[in-house]
Scaffold this motif. Structure first.
Motif, PDB file in Angstrom:
ATOM      1  N   GLY A  22       3.023  -7.086  -9.069  1.00  0.00           N
ATOM      2  CA  GLY A  22       1.401  -7.171 -10.044  1.00  0.00           C
ATOM      3  C   GLY A  22       0.509  -7.228  -9.145  1.00  0.00           C
ATOM      4  O   GLY A  22      -0.385  -7.075  -9.974  1.00  0.00           O
ATOM      5  N   ALA A  23       0.778  -8.317  -8.186  1.00  0.00           N
ATOM      6  CA  ALA A  23      -0.232  -8.513  -7.780  1.00  0.00           C
ATOM      7  C   ALA A  23      -1.450  -6.934  -6.887  1.00  0.00           C
ATOM      8  O   ALA A  23      -2.218  -7.179  -6.380  1.00  0.00           O
ATOM      9  CB  ALA A  23      -0.186  -9.460  -6.503  1.00  0.00           C
ATOM     10  N   GLY A  24      -0.445  -6.042  -6.854  1.00  0.00           N
ATOM     11  CA  GLY A  24      -0.999  -4.815  -6.729  1.00  0.00           C
ATOM     12  C   GLY A  24      -0.658  -4.084  -4.976  1.00  0.00           C
ATOM     13  O   GLY A  24      -1.938  -3.253  -5.171  1.00  0.00           O
ATOM     14  N   LYS A  25       0.043  -4.902  -3.896  1.00  0.00           N
ATOM     15  CA  LYS A  25       0.999  -4.637  -3.278  1.00  0.00           C
ATOM     16  C   LYS A  25       0.768  -3.284  -2.827  1.00  0.00           C
ATOM     17  O   LYS A  25       0.382  -2.395  -1.844  1.00  0.00           O
ATOM     18  CB  LYS A  25       2.027  -5.778  -2.762  1.00  0.00           C
ATOM     19  CG  LYS A  25       1.872  -6.358  -2.954  1.00  0.00           C
ATOM     20  CD  LYS A  25       3.329  -7.260  -2.322  1.00  0.00           C
ATOM     21  CE  LYS A  25       4.014  -7.033  -3.727  1.00  0.00           C
ATOM     22  NZ  LYS A  25       4.216  -7.775  -4.818  1.00  0.00           N
ATOM     23  N   SER A  26       1.058  -2.426  -3.698  1.00  0.00           N
ATOM     24  CA  SER A  26       2.230  -1.274  -3.521  1.00  0.00           C
ATOM     25  C   SER A  26       0.958  -0.113  -3.248  1.00  0.00           C
ATOM     26  O   SER A  26       0.265   1.109  -2.892  1.00  0.00           O
ATOM     27  CB  SER A  26       3.066  -0.870  -4.124  1.00  0.00           C
ATOM     28  OG  SER A  26       3.823  -2.029  -4.649  1.00  0.00           O
ATOM     29  N   SER A  27       0.189  -0.701  -4.506  1.00  0.00           N
ATOM     30  CA  SER A  27      -1.217   0.470  -4.528  1.00  0.00           C
ATOM     31  C   SER A  27      -2.399   0.257  -3.535  1.00  0.00           C
ATOM     32  O   SER A  27      -2.836   0.731  -3.060  1.00  0.00           O
ATOM     33  CB  SER A  27      -2.061  -0.475  -5.932  1.00  0.00           C
ATOM     34  OG  SER A  27      -1.285  -0.584  -6.939  1.00  0.00           O
ATOM     35  N   ARG A 110       5.938  -6.427   1.316  1.00  0.00           N
ATOM     36  CA  ARG A 110       6.722  -7.876   0.945  1.00  0.00           C
ATOM     37  C   ARG A 110       7.299  -7.745   2.359  1.00  0.00           C
ATOM     38  O   ARG A 110       7.268  -6.742   2.941  1.00  0.00           O
ATOM     39  CB  ARG A 110       7.856  -7.736  -0.181  1.00  0.00           C
ATOM     40  CG  ARG A 110       7.658  -7.263  -1.694  1.00  0.00           C
ATOM     41  CD  ARG A 110       8.490  -8.151  -3.098  1.00  0.00           C
ATOM     42  NE  ARG A 110       8.581  -7.785  -3.971  1.00  0.00           N
ATOM     43  CZ  ARG A 110       7.799  -8.232  -3.862  1.00  0.00           C
ATOM     44  NH1 ARG A 110       7.537  -9.666  -3.387  1.00  0.00           N
ATOM     45  NH2 ARG A 110       7.283  -8.432  -5.450  1.00  0.00           N
ATOM     46  N   ARG A 156      -0.264  -6.667 -15.936  1.00  0.00           N
ATOM     47  CA  ARG A 156      -0.287  -5.291 -14.965  1.00  0.00           C
ATOM     48  C   ARG A 156       0.907  -5.222 -15.321  1.00  0.00           C
ATOM     49  O   ARG A 156       1.445  -3.774 -15.077  1.00  0.00           O
ATOM     50  CB  ARG A 156      -0.768  -5.552 -13.483  1.00  0.00           C
ATOM     51  CG  ARG A 156      -2.427  -5.638 -13.503  1.00  0.00           C
ATOM     52  CD  ARG A 156      -2.486  -5.810 -11.253  1.00  0.00           C
ATOM     53  NE  ARG A 156      -3.750  -5.658 -11.588  1.00  0.00           N
ATOM     54  CZ  ARG A 156      -4.256  -6.463 -10.524  1.00  0.00           C
ATOM     55  NH1 ARG A 156      -3.285  -6.403  -9.395  1.00  0.00           N
ATOM     56  NH2 ARG A 156      -5.515  -6.303 -10.140  1.00  0.00           N
ATOM     57  N   ARG A 160       3.516  -1.891 -16.563  1.00  0.00           N
ATOM     58  CA  ARG A 160       4.065  -0.590 -15.651  1.00  0.00           C
ATOM     59  C   ARG A 160       4.992  -0.529 -15.954  1.00  0.00           C
ATOM     60  O   ARG A 160       5.678   0.540 -16.481  1.00  0.00           O
ATOM     61  CB  ARG A 160       3.642  -1.276 -14.246  1.00  0.00           C
ATOM     62  CG  ARG A 160       4.294  -0.449 -13.345  1.00  0.00           C
ATOM     63  CD  ARG A 160       4.244  -0.704 -11.731  1.00  0.00           C
ATOM     64  NE  ARG A 160       5.398  -2.410 -12.197  1.00  0.00           N
ATOM     65  CZ  ARG A 160       5.788  -2.828 -11.163  1.00  0.00           C
ATOM     66  NH1 ARG A 160       5.021  -2.292  -9.809  1.00  0.00           N
ATOM     67  NH2 ARG A 160       6.470  -4.016 -11.399  1.00  0.00           N
ATOM     68  N   GLU A 198      -9.919  -7.523  -8.157  1.00  0.00           N
ATOM     69  CA  GLU A 198     -11.160  -5.996  -7.967  1.00  0.00           C
ATOM     70  C   GLU A 198      -9.755  -5.111  -8.131  1.00  0.00           C
ATOM     71  O   GLU A 198      -8.630  -5.305  -7.624  1.00  0.00           O
ATOM     72  CB  GLU A 198     -11.293  -6.100  -7.077  1.00  0.00           C
ATOM     73  CG  GLU A 198     -12.485  -7.296  -7.038  1.00  0.00           C
ATOM     74  CD  GLU A 198     -13.943  -6.814  -7.458  1.00  0.00           C
ATOM     75  OE1 GLU A 198     -14.206  -5.689  -7.782  1.00  0.00           O
ATOM     76  OE2 GLU A 198     -15.095  -7.580  -6.594  1.00  0.00           O
TER      77      GLU A 198
HETATM   78  N1  ATP Z   1      -6.127  -3.942  -8.383  1.00  0.00           N
HETATM   79  C1  ATP Z   1      -5.540  -3.509  -9.327  1.00  0.00           C
HETATM   80  N2  ATP Z   1      -6.766  -3.504 -10.172  1.00  0.00           N
HETATM   81  C2  ATP Z   1      -5.719  -3.430 -11.244  1.00  0.00           C
HETATM   82  N3  ATP Z   1      -4.496  -3.300 -11.708  1.00  0.00           N
HETATM   83  C3  ATP Z   1      -3.330  -2.405 -10.040  1.00  0.00           C
HETATM   84  C4  ATP Z   1      -4.325  -3.542  -9.219  1.00  0.00           C
HETATM   85  N4  ATP Z   1      -3.691  -3.411  -8.545  1.00  0.00           N
HETATM   86  C5  ATP Z   1      -2.565  -2.240  -9.018  1.00  0.00           C
HETATM   87  N5  ATP Z   1      -2.832  -2.035 -10.277  1.00  0.00           N
HETATM   88  C6  ATP Z   1      -2.106  -1.495 -11.484  1.00  0.00           C
HETATM   89  O1  ATP Z   1      -0.650  -2.685 -11.543  1.00  0.00           O
HETATM   90  C7  ATP Z   1       0.509  -2.539 -11.983  1.00  0.00           C
HETATM   91  C8  ATP Z   1       1.816  -2.884 -10.617  1.00  0.00           C
HETATM   92  O2  ATP Z   1       1.070  -2.136  -9.350  1.00  0.00           O
HETATM   93  P1  ATP Z   1       1.543  -2.185  -7.824  1.00  0.00           P
HETATM   94  O3  ATP Z   1       2.715  -2.236  -8.083  1.00  0.00           O
HETATM   95  O4  ATP Z   1       0.528  -2.407  -6.900  1.00  0.00           O
HETATM   96  O5  ATP Z   1       1.818  -3.982  -7.702  1.00  0.00           O
HETATM   97  P2  ATP Z   1       2.907  -4.599  -6.776  1.00  0.00           P
HETATM   98  O6  ATP Z   1       2.371  -6.312  -5.800  1.00  0.00           O
HETATM   99  O7  ATP Z   1       3.407  -3.712  -5.550  1.00  0.00           O
HETATM  100  O8  ATP Z   1       4.315  -4.642  -7.768  1.00  0.00           O
HETATM  101  P3  ATP Z   1       5.624  -5.232  -7.714  1.00  0.00           P
HETATM  102  O9  ATP Z   1       5.733  -5.791  -6.851  1.00  0.00           O
HETATM  103  O10 ATP Z   1       5.862  -5.718  -9.222  1.00  0.00           O
HETATM  104  O11 ATP Z   1       5.810  -4.527  -7.240  1.00  0.00           O
HETATM  105  C9  ATP Z   1       0.481  -1.002 -11.081  1.00  0.00           C
HETATM  106  O12 ATP Z   1       0.727  -0.292 -12.351  1.00  0.00           O
HETATM  107  C10 ATP Z   1      -0.923  -0.414 -10.083  1.00  0.00           C
HETATM  108  O13 ATP Z   1      -1.168   0.884 -11.425  1.00  0.00           O
END
Ligand code: ATP
Ligand SMILES: Cc1cn([C@H]2C[C@H](O)[C@@H](COP(=O)(O)O)O2)c(=O)[nH]c1=O
Length: 222
Positions: A22-27, A110, A156, A160, A198
């Protein structure tokens, strides 16, 4: 914990992003890859991967021990850590090394630091057996650690994936421990910590700033 990995010496560039669920890596990585393409990087020269690979993720023992899927049978976590190392070594041999050798940019969601953070959080930082097994993995040219408060990451993830308090990635205790492990790794190993409070656009802009500067530095070294 100072990590010792292998310098790759190939013409390609290895970029990885780690951080809690949920840190937002993929996005952020999606936007980062779009940005480097829009700055002229050929799409066919970018290899996008994730770790662990599907070999690890689809394994019955992993699924029931870590992901709370399947029959609930528990397997030895040390043995699964060795499997985690094998999974990374296999992906490096089959996909990462061939791509770096021909000058591609490899972007990974990752990296082995996630394996270390996971076990550091569980074993109070004492994991020399795992780090030794991983010494042949490549040192990335850039390691981003995406960081945000656990409450935000959990929020997040639950939005999700749907709320599920049985999952470690929706619990404040484990998420805080994982976050602390990433921060400790970042400080000892000079990783680039980026706040991901952000929106993903802002996060990827910061990734781009660091990427341009690292590319510039690496060209100076040639
Ligand atoms: N910077 C951000 N601000 C707000 N929401 C975000 C942000 N980045 C991602 N999100 C939302 O939060 C959720 C988790 O994001 P994401 O899948 O990119 O995280 P992740 O670190 O890759 O998670 P995981 O390791 O669980 O796969 C998604 O629904 C995404 O739309
Ligand atoms: C042991 C170990 C665990 N993980 C964890 C971290 C995440 O909760 C999931 C991976 O899922 P995602 O789809 O990338 O969010 O497994 C790990 O990534 N690596 C490990 O070695």
């Amino acid at each position: 914990m100072k990590v010792s990995l292998k310098k790759h010496n190939y013409p390609g560039f290895l970029i990885v992003a780690c951080g809690v669920d949920g840190a937002g890596k993929s996005s952020a990585l999606d936007k980062f890859v779009d940005s480097i393409i829009s700055e002229g990087h050929k799409e066919t020269n970018i290899v996008r991967l994730r770790q662990p690979s599907d070999w690890w993720r689809t394994d019955r023992h992993v699924r029931s021990t870590f992901l709370k899927k399947g029959d609930g049978e528990k397997f030895d976590e040390f043995a699964l850590g060795v499997f985690g190392a094998a999974d990374r070594l296999n992906q490096q041999a089959l996909l990462i090394e061939p791509a770096l050798r021909v000058g591609k940019t490899v972007v990974i969601d990752r990296y082995v630091f996630c394996l270390f953070a996971h076990y550091m959080a569980k074993s109070e930082g004492n994991i020399p057996y795992l780090t030794r097994l991983c010494e042949l993995l490549f040192w990335p040219d850039i390691t981003f650690i995406l960081d945000c408060p656990p409450e935000i990451a959990i929020n997040r993830v639950s939005k999700r994936d749907g709320s599920n308090e049985a999952m470690a990635d929706q619990q404040i205790g484990p998420t805080t421990k994982f976050r602390n492990a990433y921060i400790a790794l970042a400080h000892k190993n000079n990783f680039k910590i980026i706040s991901s409070i952000e929106n993903p656009e802002k996060v990827s802009q910061e990734m781009m700033r660091i990427y341009r500067s690292e590319m510039f530095q690496s060209k100076l070294k040639i």
